[in-house]
Design an enzyme around this catalytic site. Structure first.
Site, PDB file in Angstrom:
ATOM      1  N   ASP A  74      -9.333  -8.932   1.488  1.00 24.25           N
ATOM      2  CA  ASP A  74      -9.617  -8.153   2.701  1.00 24.25           C
ATOM      3  C   ASP A  74     -11.019  -8.420   3.244  1.00 24.25           C
ATOM      4  O   ASP A  74     -11.347  -8.017   4.363  1.00 24.25           O
ATOM      5  CB  ASP A  74      -9.433  -6.648   2.445  1.00 24.25           C
ATOM      6  CG  ASP A  74      -8.003  -6.190   2.729  1.00 24.25           C
ATOM      7  OD1 ASP A  74      -7.237  -6.970   3.305  1.00 24.25           O
ATOM      8  OD2 ASP A  74      -7.663  -5.050   2.368  1.00 24.25           O
ATOM      9  N   SER A 111     -11.004  -2.328   5.583  1.00 28.30           N
ATOM     10  CA  SER A 111      -9.598  -1.930   5.422  1.00 28.30           C
ATOM     11  C   SER A 111      -8.991  -1.575   6.777  1.00 28.30           C
ATOM     12  O   SER A 111      -9.706  -1.355   7.757  1.00 28.30           O
ATOM     13  CB  SER A 111      -9.543  -0.712   4.504  1.00 28.30           C
ATOM     14  OG  SER A 111      -8.236  -0.202   4.429  1.00 28.30           O
ATOM     15  N   SER A 112      -7.661  -1.501   6.802  1.00 28.14           N
ATOM     16  CA  SER A 112      -6.953  -0.996   7.987  1.00 28.14           C
ATOM     17  C   SER A 112      -6.290   0.346   7.712  1.00 28.14           C
ATOM     18  O   SER A 112      -5.617   0.901   8.579  1.00 28.14           O
ATOM     19  CB  SER A 112      -5.851  -1.978   8.397  1.00 28.14           C
ATOM     20  OG  SER A 112      -6.385  -3.222   8.704  1.00 28.14           O
ATOM     21  N   ASN A 168      -3.564  -3.844  -2.381  1.00 28.24           N
ATOM     22  CA  ASN A 168      -3.446  -4.838  -1.326  1.00 28.24           C
ATOM     23  C   ASN A 168      -1.992  -5.261  -1.221  1.00 28.24           C
ATOM     24  O   ASN A 168      -1.183  -4.443  -0.859  1.00 28.24           O
ATOM     25  CB  ASN A 168      -4.385  -6.022  -1.492  1.00 28.24           C
ATOM     26  CG  ASN A 168      -4.626  -6.687  -0.132  1.00 28.24           C
ATOM     27  OD1 ASN A 168      -4.202  -6.142   0.884  1.00 28.24           O
ATOM     28  ND2 ASN A 168      -5.253  -7.827  -0.097  1.00 28.24           N
ATOM     29  N   THR A 187       0.880  -1.151   0.000  1.00 23.09           N
ATOM     30  CA  THR A 187       0.000   0.000   0.000  1.00 23.09           C
ATOM     31  C   THR A 187       0.917   1.199   0.000  1.00 23.09           C
ATOM     32  O   THR A 187       2.112   1.050   0.180  1.00 23.09           O
ATOM     33  CB  THR A 187      -0.866  -0.092   1.276  1.00 23.09           C
ATOM     34  OG1 THR A 187      -1.603  -1.290   1.190  1.00 23.09           O
ATOM     35  CG2 THR A 187      -1.772   1.079   1.486  1.00 23.09           C
ATOM     36  N   GLY A 190       1.086  -1.137   5.329  1.00 25.56           N
ATOM     37  CA  GLY A 190       1.479  -2.166   6.309  1.00 25.56           C
ATOM     38  C   GLY A 190       0.353  -3.079   6.749  1.00 25.56           C
ATOM     39  O   GLY A 190       0.447  -3.685   7.824  1.00 25.56           O
ATOM     40  N   GLY A 191      -0.727  -3.172   5.965  1.00 25.67           N
ATOM     41  CA  GLY A 191      -1.815  -4.097   6.321  1.00 25.67           C
ATOM     42  C   GLY A 191      -2.359  -3.797   7.707  1.00 25.67           C
ATOM     43  O   GLY A 191      -2.569  -2.631   8.066  1.00 25.67           O
ATOM     44  N   THR A 229      -4.027   1.560  -2.279  1.00 24.36           N
ATOM     45  CA  THR A 229      -3.490   0.200  -2.242  1.00 24.36           C
ATOM     46  C   THR A 229      -3.945  -0.670  -3.402  1.00 24.36           C
ATOM     47  O   THR A 229      -4.997  -0.439  -3.994  1.00 24.36           O
ATOM     48  CB  THR A 229      -3.922  -0.482  -0.909  1.00 24.36           C
ATOM     49  OG1 THR A 229      -3.301  -1.756  -0.816  1.00 24.36           O
ATOM     50  CG2 THR A 229      -5.423  -0.651  -0.809  1.00 24.36           C
TER      51      THR A 229
HETATM   52  O1  DON Z   1      -6.835  -2.065   3.105  1.00 30.16           O
HETATM   53  C1  DON Z   1      -6.062  -2.714   3.792  1.00 30.16           C
HETATM   54  O2  DON Z   1      -6.095  -2.724   4.998  1.00 30.16           O
HETATM   55  C2  DON Z   1      -4.970  -3.514   3.113  1.00 30.16           C
HETATM   56  N1  DON Z   1      -5.389  -3.879   1.800  1.00 30.16           N
HETATM   57  C3  DON Z   1      -3.705  -2.725   3.117  1.00 30.16           C
HETATM   58  C4  DON Z   1      -2.563  -3.458   2.523  1.00 30.16           C
HETATM   59  C5  DON Z   1      -1.251  -2.921   2.891  1.00 30.16           C
HETATM   60  O3  DON Z   1      -1.112  -1.990   3.619  1.00 30.16           O
HETATM   61  C6  DON Z   1      -0.089  -3.647   2.358  1.00 30.16           C
HETATM   62  N2  DON Z   1       1.120  -2.936   2.630  1.00 30.16           N
HETATM   63  N3  DON Z   1       2.131  -3.204   3.037  1.00 30.16           N
END
Ligand code: DON
Length: 574
Positions: free
Chosen positions: A428, A457-458, A406, A386, A478-479, A404
């Site tokens: 997600d 999402s996060s 993802n 992201t 960072g998910g 993102t």
């Molecule tokens: O929307 C979300 O929470 C995830 N798809 C974000 C993914 C993400 O941050 C990956 N990065 N390192």
């Protein structure tokens, strides 16, 4: 497809504290895409942009110099990232914008991807109950309906310059190419097998000989897709040739996004999720991101506990912050999802009574077992790649955007003839209750798949206002670590009084309730690690957490922009 050029590419140089007081510094400069430097920290009086790529940040600052505001610059930076940062910058993904306008208005724009019309709840579950995370994570079926282009046009309502000015730098970068960094060369090389597996028409990223630092990446198909957007607006993506190319790509690979799905996609203007922390107003993303609510919960659970007196990276502070992270994440899986499709009890789970109750079983010096932390009891009458950019201008507009695909390069599928990656955002969703997604996040009904629904999402693009004026503009990829990283960055600055660079660069830690382990970055202090183990925590060292981009407004009114050292990220200002 690739044009091989002899380049004079300079390895990124880290320049600290670059004050832009040179003559003519206020004029747009021509950007040399084959030779550029990376600045990690700038202070500037007129405006600043910090993003994952130097060429994108420079593009944004040029737009500010041309008379654009922070919204113009954020749009131009995103178009540029779609070219120079294909890992996560995108046309085929989605994102969120949290903004403050110069008149004080606070806005949130939701351009999260949606489940296609032919999606259904159990589309990744086989007859014997096996959950097919391979299909939700890679290839054509993993993609949600892209939202980015619609989001950029929704953002245009707050911008000043015509879209052709904002998109042209990206078209040039795609058409003439740019020199790739060592990190990008490595990433593209490691992707070659997957690109061949998930594409029937080979994209510009596929190369017979390995990519090298300084090679030029030319993306002709992408340039043409951008030109259609320039000429026809959002319809240049969601209708006509580009939509046709997406639907054909879907047919080639067994995907389900239809022409109607594309034509009907609309970004949504939403009211941001806001709260106060010790006099600061925190402005975050509402559902379908869990980010704003999780940040709210975590900040409020520490607010009365005098964490400043414990000290940064002290055993006490880390333990408290870990327990708070666990408790917030226990609610994420149970209650959070797209609020247009599921009633999310936001007011209840952020109420003082509820959060105080959640902290009742917190014991300093002892790990609360995961089994003793449950989604809180609700008194009701009736669930890694992201990129983030932060922008500010001298008029008082501040914009935080996280977008993102993802994970890195999304579904690994490039639209044949369109030249852009499609997301793998369907992962997600909670594809089956209790089955973890690629970030280990679990969920159930609240985040189940439904046609037209947005996946939880996060992402946590965030503004902090002081006396109603911008003070911090921050975000990160960072998910699931995103909300806990923003939590730490804010606590580092607001409570531990740390410098902006230390607040971002010092090792971070992350706990998401399930799995019951505390993930820490390299460099996390050993005595604290040992102390936490004694309290009953299981620790695990992992690779770098996130890439935070932050702008802080200094007491003299200047902007301090800091780019994370965990990537090629770059700060620019003037
Ligand atoms: O929307 C979300 O929470 C995830 N798809 C974000 C993914 C993400 O941050 C990956 N990065 N390192």
């Amino acid at each position: 497809m690739q044009k091989k050029l002899l380049l004079s590419f300079i390895f990124p140089v880290l320049l600290f504290s670059c004050n832009s007081t040179r003559k003519n510094a206020n004029r747009p400069v021509s950007i040399n895409p084959y030779q550029y430097t990376i600045q990690k920290r700038v202070t500037a009086a007129n405006g600043a942009v910090v993003s994952a790529h130097a060429l994108a940040s420079k593009t944004g600052v040029n737009i500010l110099k041309k008379g654009g505001n922070a919204f113009d610059a954020a749009i131009a930076t995103q178009f540029a990232l779609a070219v120079v940062y294909p890992n996560a910058g995108n046309l085929g993904g989605g994102g969120f914008l949290v903004g403050r306008r110069s008149n004080g208005e606070l806005i949130a724009i939701d351009y999260r991807e949606k489940a296609p019309g032919n999606a259904h709840r159990d589309m990744y579950v086989e007859a014997d109950g096996t959950a097919r995370t391979d299909k939700s994570q890679d290839g054509h079926l993993a993609s949600g309906v892209p939202g980015t282009v619609s989001g950029l046009f929704e953002s245009m309502k707050y911008a000043k310059l015509p879209v052709k000015d904002l998109i042209q730098p990206a078209i040039d970068l795609a058409e003439k190419g740019f020199a790739i960094s060592e990190r990008e060369a490595k990433a593209l090389n490691s992707l070659q097998d997957e690109l061949k597996r998930y594409n029937s028409m080979m994209p510009a990223f596929v190369k017979t000989l390995p990519w090298k630092t300084g090679d030029t990446l030319v993306q002709t198909d992408l340039a043409n897709s951008l030109k259609r957007i320039r000429d026809r607006g959002a319809a240049g993506f969601y209708e006509g040739e580009t939509a046709r190319l997406i639907v054909e790509e879907m047919k080639r690979g067994g995907g389900i996004i239809s022409y109607d799905d594309l034509k009907n996609y609309k970004a949504k203007l939403r009211a941001p999720h806001t709260f106060y922390y010790k006099g600061y107003q925190v402005v975050g993303m509402p559902m379908p991101s869990s980010g704003g609510v999780l940040l709210h919960q975590m900040m409020k659970m520490i607010e009365e506990r005098n964490i400043a007196s414990m000290g940064f990276h002290s055993l006490q502070a880390v333990q408290l912050m870990t327990e708070v992270q666990k408790r917030a994440f226990a609610d994420r899986g149970e209650y959070m999802g797209d609020a247009d499709h599921y009633k999310v009890p936001v007011d209840l789970i952020t109420s003082e009574v509820y959060l105080r109750d959640k902290m009742k079983n917190y014991v300093p010096g002892k790990a609360t077992p995961g089994t003793e932390i449950k989604p809180g009891f609700l008194q009701r009458t009736e669930s890694e790649e992201t990129t983030h950019l932060s922008v500010i201008d001298k008029e008082g507009n501040a914009v935080a955007v996280t977008t993102t695909l993802n994970n890195s390069y999304g579904s690994r599928t490039v639209v044949g003839g369109g030249g852009f990656f499609l997301n793998d955002e369907m992962d997600d969703f909670s594809i089956k209750p209790g089955v973890p997604n690629m970030y280990g996040a679990i969920g159930g009904e609240a985040n189940s798949i439904k046609p037209g629904k947005r996946m939880l999402s996060s992402m946590t693009p965030t503004l902090v206002l002081k006396d109603n004026k911008p003070y911090l503009v921050v975000g990160t990829p960072g998910g699931t670590t995103i909300p806990t990283q923003i939590f730490q960055t804010l606590v580092n600055i607001l409570e531990f009084n740390m410098s902006t660079t230390d607040a971002v660069y010092k090792p971070k830690f992350h706990h998401q309730w399930v799995p019951d382990t505390l993930q820490v970055e390299k460099g996390f202090p050993q005595p604290v690690w040992k102390g936490l183990e004694k309290m009953g925590y299981i620790l695990h060292q992992r690779s770098g957490i996130g890439r935070t981009e932050i702008i802080k407004i200094l007491p003299d009114g200047k902007f301090e922009a800091v780019a994370d050292t965990r990537g090629d990220d770059a700060a620019e200002g003037y």
